[in-house]
Design a protein around this motif. Structure first.
Motif, short mmCIF file in Angstrom:
data_model
loop_
_atom_site.label_atom_id
_atom_site.label_comp_id
_atom_site.label_asym_id
_atom_site.label_seq_id
_atom_site.Cartn_x
_atom_site.Cartn_y
_atom_site.Cartn_z
N VAL A 5 0.83 -1.20 0.00
CA VAL A 5 0.00 0.00 0.00
C VAL A 5 0.87 1.25 0.00
O VAL A 5 0.60 2.21 -0.75
N ASN A 6 1.90 1.27 0.81
CA ASN A 6 2.78 2.43 0.84
C ASN A 6 3.52 2.64 -0.48
O ASN A 6 3.78 3.76 -0.89
N ASP A 7 3.85 1.53 -1.14
CA ASP A 7 4.49 1.62 -2.45
C ASP A 7 3.55 2.26 -3.45
O ASP A 7 3.97 3.11 -4.27
N TRP A 8 2.27 1.88 -3.38
CA TRP A 8 1.28 2.49 -4.29
C TRP A 8 1.10 3.98 -3.98
O TRP A 8 1.02 4.81 -4.89
N LEU A 9 1.07 4.33 -2.70
CA LEU A 9 0.92 5.73 -2.32
C LEU A 9 2.08 6.59 -2.84
O LEU A 9 1.89 7.73 -3.25
#
Length: 268
Positions: A5-9
């Motif tokens: 999720v943080n990578d997508w953000l």
């Protein structure tokens, strides 16, 4: 899942406005990572997602639940593109209905009059008058520039900015061509329009311009509505100030600036 999720953000939201990024980060931290963050990406199952959504639907509005599920889907989709997982289990679940959101509302004529009266002593007075009498969207009002506030010059048969023509005229209008959105565009192309102002709105802008000119605020960015140092208004601060106005008007604090537009449309 936290890493995915943080990578997508960090990589999947290029070009989005800061307001959109802030909203998605808040939903991610409060509703996605806190429940699914420790789960290994390869171990996530559709049943896990269903249970997570059931928990959210009992306490959040449908719109927020949909946003949370969208974040999960897109984060896993990005992980798929990087060969970190084979399938996107978030695509296999049904979207539940969340709690009923706060219904939109409109001011009655009497309520509108009390709000206008309460706004007279506020720095948002002209903002409230313009929004209520023309129906501009709040993000359009925040982006309005003085060179898009115009006066009709009969002898020239043309509209001229009040910065050049002044306010000693009978007809005024605003060019609603910009909005406080990514790229500065209005909601749609058809949203670009010219709105003639009632005298109440023109008078409020005249007074507002005089106050700004006294402090030379218009020299910064040419914005009609700005902070005390000439910077753009923040949507959160506008809501906060508007709620102070509705409270002073005896209507409480459960109102938002966008409901001025609803009131204009409903009463027109």
């Amino acid at each position: 899942m936290r890493d995915a999720v943080n990578d997508w953000l960090s990589k999947g939201l290029k070009g989005r406005s800061e307001a959109t990024l802030t909203k998605l980060r808040i939903i991610t931290e409060k509703h996605v990572i806190v429940k699914l963050g420790r789960t290994k990406l390869q171990d996530l199952r559709a049943d896990h997602v269903d249970e997570w959504l059931d928990g959210l639907s009992g306490k959040l509005a449908t719109r927020t639940v949909r946003d949370a599920l969208s974040i999960l889907k897109r984060a896993i989709r990005q992980a798929q593109a990087r060969d970190l997982v084979v399938r996107n289990v978030a695509e296999l679940v049904a979207m539940p209905t969340g709690k009923e959101g706060r219904p939109s509302k409109a001011l009655t004529r009497h309520q509108a009059e009390t709000v206008l009266k309460a706004a007279e002593s506020s720095e948002l007075n002209a903002y409230v008058v313009i929004s209520l009498t023309t129906g501009v969207r709040t993000e359009e009002a925040r982006a309005l520039r003085w060179d898009h506030v115009v006066a009709w010059i009969p002898e020239r048969k043309a509209w001229e900015p009040v910065t050049e023509a002044g306010f000693k005229h009978k007809r005024f209008a605003i060019y609603v061509w910009r909005a406080d959105r990514v790229g500065g565009d209005t909601k749609t192309r058809k949203s670009r329009r010219t709105l003639e102002l009632p005298m109440m709105a023109a008078e409020s802008l005249k007074q507002h311009y005089a106050r700004q000119a006294a402090h030379k605020l218009w020299q910064y960015r040419g914005l009609v509505f700005c902070t005390t140092v000439g910077t753009p208004l923040d949507a959160v601060n506008v809501r906060r100030t508007f709620r102070r106005i509705t409270k002073a008007a005896g209507l409480g604090t459960e109102w938002t600036p966008r409901e001025l537009r609803h009131s204009f449309v409903y009463r027109s």
